[in-house]
Enzyme design. Structure first.
Site, PDB file in Angstrom:
ATOM      1  CG  ASP A 196     -17.624   3.734  67.853  1.00 19.75           C
ATOM      2  OD1 ASP A 196     -18.609   3.608  68.594  1.00 19.75           O
ATOM      3  OD2 ASP A 196     -17.550   3.225  66.716  1.00 19.75           O
ATOM      4  CG  ASP A 243     -20.428  -2.358  67.959  1.00 18.92           C
ATOM      5  OD1 ASP A 243     -20.667  -3.534  67.681  1.00 18.92           O
ATOM      6  OD2 ASP A 243     -20.456  -1.915  69.129  1.00 18.92           O
ATOM      7  CG  ASP A 255     -17.874   3.210  62.862  1.00 21.36           C
ATOM      8  OD1 ASP A 255     -18.082   3.476  64.058  1.00 21.36           O
ATOM      9  OD2 ASP A 255     -18.608   2.466  62.192  1.00 21.36           O
TER      10      ASP A 255
HETATM   11 MG   LIG Z   1     -19.302   2.684  65.598  1.00 28.72          MG
END
Ligand SMILES: [Mg+2]
Length: 250
Positions: A23, A25, A200
């Site tokens: 991932d 960001d 995240d």
């Molecule tokens: Mg993310």
């Protein structure tokens, strides 16, 4: 027996059998007040290129961003990638699959949500739409309530609402990061490798959930997440690990 989560540690890596899937960001990059303001630290693209070479190209982004945005962020680097939460998949340099765009009338039905505050940033991603509200976080309940009232429309159109960090997205239910990752993993150079995925946010949970199918390993960033065997603190920790791995000191 469930294995305990390992905190502030990284898994061992076998470059011949690992596919790196990240991932972006909040995982590789620190989150910025608006999506366009993120900073790509200068050493990161070089680390990714080095890693890509060490695993014969089996390295891809798995992002909610569009492929076009990812390419702009990391230019001139162009990697295999899953974009728009699975709405776009780039298998190689030029081999791109795209879900059909959301019909205009569907977009029009939801676009007005952004009128709740001028600081909400509306984004048309083609196959999905997004509302960024980091500049006005207190608006979240208003947006969610408005969407609640549109439940029937969402159902009828086969859509779902994704809630991320200061972002709400509306996309077709039939695909997500996990369905796209399964497809990517069926193609060379990913085929037969074990995915090492880091994420995240809530939309990454779908991916953590399918990793056991492919004997994969999950790393969560910022907090412990179900399905991730490893958990590290910050994107900066991820970046420095990747650079150590790439240079052979990790
Ligand atoms: Mg993310």
């Amino acid at each position: 027996m469930k294995t305990a989560v390992k905190f502030d540690e990284f898994p061992p890596v076998d470059f011949g059998h690992t596919a790196f899937l990240f991932d972006v960001d909040g995982t590789l990059l620190d989150i910025a007040p608006v999506p366009g303001a993120v900073d790509v630290p200068s050493q990161l693209p070089d680390c990714l290129v080095g890693l890509e070479g060490r695993c014969d190209g089996a390295l891809a982004f798995v992002s909610g961003r569009t492929l076009a945005e990812l390419d702009t962020l990391f230019a001139p680097l162009v990697l295999p990638a899953i974009g728009s939460h699975g709405g776009e998949i780039r298998f190689g340099r030029n081999d791109v699959f795209r879900e059909p765009p959301l019909p205009g009338e569907v977009k029009a039905r939801f676009r007005g949500l952004a009128d709740a505050d001028h600081r909400i940033i509306f984004e048309d991603k083609g196959c999905s739409i997004a509302f960024h509200y980091r500049l006005v976080p207190q608006i979240q309940p208003v947006l969610l309530q408005a969407l609640q009232q549109k439940q029937a429309d969402l159902q009828e159109d086969g859509l779902e609402v994704l809630r991320g960090k200061a972002i709400i997205e509306i996309k077709p239910k039939r695909y997500n990061k996990a369905t796209a990752l399964r497809r990517l993993m069926q193609e060379r150079p990913f085929l037969g490798r074990r995915p090492l995925f880091a994420g995240d946010d809530t939309t990454d949970e779908d991916v953590f959930a399918i990793l056991p199918e492919m004997h994969g390993t999950g790393i969560s960033v910022g907090r412990r997440m179900t399905g991730a065997a490893y958990s590290v603190g910050r994107p900066e920790d991820m970046r420095s690990w990747l650079c150590r791995l790439e240079s052979g000191t990790g």
